[in-house]
Design a protein around this motif. Structure first.
Motif, short mmCIF file in Angstrom:
data_model
loop_
_atom_site.label_atom_id
_atom_site.label_comp_id
_atom_site.label_asym_id
_atom_site.label_seq_id
_atom_site.Cartn_x
_atom_site.Cartn_y
_atom_site.Cartn_z
N LYS A 151 5.63 1.58 -16.51
CA LYS A 151 6.80 2.00 -18.05
C LYS A 151 6.93 2.74 -18.34
O LYS A 151 6.95 3.22 -19.91
CB LYS A 151 5.09 1.76 -18.95
N ASP A 152 6.67 4.27 -18.00
CA ASP A 152 6.59 5.55 -18.33
C ASP A 152 7.86 5.84 -18.26
O ASP A 152 9.13 6.21 -17.41
CB ASP A 152 5.93 6.36 -17.04
N LYS A 153 8.81 5.11 -19.04
CA LYS A 153 10.76 5.48 -18.90
C LYS A 153 10.72 7.21 -19.64
O LYS A 153 11.92 7.05 -19.05
CB LYS A 153 11.12 4.73 -20.59
N GLY A 154 10.47 7.45 -19.78
CA GLY A 154 10.75 9.15 -19.47
C GLY A 154 11.08 9.80 -17.87
O GLY A 154 11.93 10.32 -17.98
N ASN A 214 5.00 6.15 -23.65
CA ASN A 214 4.64 6.96 -22.54
C ASN A 214 2.79 6.42 -21.91
O ASN A 214 2.21 7.28 -22.42
CB ASN A 214 5.28 8.47 -22.41
#
Length: 332
Positions: A151-154, A214
């Motif tokens: 789920k860490d889009k960055g 995030n």
């Protein structure tokens, strides 16, 4: 005595993660937003059973095949990775066997991130100057994707996986100049995978969400983007100045700047701060992402293909640690 890069190649995993796929997972983002912010359109991601040693081995096999090199001439392997196959044995030992290199070959791993290729060049040059080796196989391989929370889009937009292979020898196309190296360990916590080593061997299970949603977790890759940016804009200009001084050069003597490909926003900021002309500055990240220790060798490979490597080329690696390193390649 002199040390040179004689040949260079790289390998990318088959699996590709595009911006379209990321937008499907994170609909609050757009393809254009990702591309404009970080300058990356896609990144290559390892398969579940594919490791950093696999990437480095395939890069080395490409290097031998593309340049018709004699494997028996290799007398030392240096492997840069922060995602080794095992705690022990050393991955470089496993790679030696997989490549079928002679058993009189020295082999070791070293753990560095985005400065790793420059540090590797310094180690290889040292081995040659000390008379310990004549042909050093410098490998990089990184699989940061395995550290990143789904789920860490960055971080998922930035990092890709890759391996590279360079032959460092007593002759070649690029003479390796003098080095500027530096370390500031007080920034270690700003780019870290905290658990999994001997300090915190078990999962900590402390995930929280930042203001952008995030995940922040000791069990996955954590990057404090603001602090990393601040470190970079402070350390890199001085790194460049000191590297030029050590090589008795001015910025006007540099034909090409080959910086670690962190993201396009950061690189553009650095380029403008250093007053480097756009045609002096080479980018290669849009189709591969930030591949950590492999960014500079990938960039050099592509620049060589485009016949853009000539004269003096300055290398600058910087990031996790904090760690930074620079040198100049002199190319006839």
């Amino acid at each position: 005595m002199k040390a040179f890069i004689k040949a260079i190649s790289y390998y990318l995993p088959e699996k590709v993660l595009t911006n379209d796929e990321l937008v499907n997972e994170f609909p609050e983002w757009s393809v254009d937003k990702i591309a404009s912010k970080v300058g990356i359109n896609q990144r290559h991601i390892t398969a579940e059973d594919e490791t950093s040693a696999d990437l480095a081995t395939k890069a080395a096999e490409k290097l031998f095949a593309e340049n018709n090199l004699d494997k028996n001439a290799i007398d030392f392997i240096l492997f840069c990775t922060q995602s080794p196959d095992y705690f022990l044995p050393t991955s470089a030992c496993v790679i030696q066997n997989r490549l079928g290199l002679q058993t009189s070959c020295g082999a070791l791993d070293f753990n560095l991130g985005c400065s790793g290729y420059v540090y590797g060049l310094s180690l290889a040059k040292g081995l040659i100057f000390a008379g310990i080796a004549k042909n050093v196989l410098l490998l990089t391989g990184e699989t940061y994707s395995k550290f990143i929370h789904p789920k860490d889009k960055g971080n998922r937009t930035i990092f890709g996986d890759a391996g590279s292979a360079s032959l460092i020898s007593t002759e070649g196309f690029a003479e390796i100049g003098h080095f500027e190296l530096g370390t500031d360990g007080k920034g270690a916590n700003n780019l870290m995978v905290k658990s999994g080593g001997m300090r915190y061997p078990e999962a900590i299970n402390d995930m929280t969400l930042d203001e952008n949603g995030n995940p922040i977790s000791s069990d996955h890759l954590y990057m404090n983007g603001a602090e990393i940016f601040n470190f970079t804009i402070e350390a890199v200009p001085q790194l460049v100045r000191n590297t030029l001084i050590k090589n008795n050069l001015e910025l006007s003597d540099i034909h090409l700047c080959a910086f670690h490909q962190a993201n396009k926003y950061m690189l553009n900021f650095l380029r403008k701060k250093l007053k480097i002309e756009e045609d002096q500055f080479y980018y290669y990240m849009s189709e591969v992402g930030n591949t950590v220790s492999s960014t500079i060798p990938i960039l050099l490979t592509e620049a060589k293909k485009e016949e853009k490597l000539s004269g003096n080329v300055i290398l600058a690696g910087f990031g996790v640690g904090y760690s930074w390193g620079g040198t100049v390649l002199k190319i006839d």
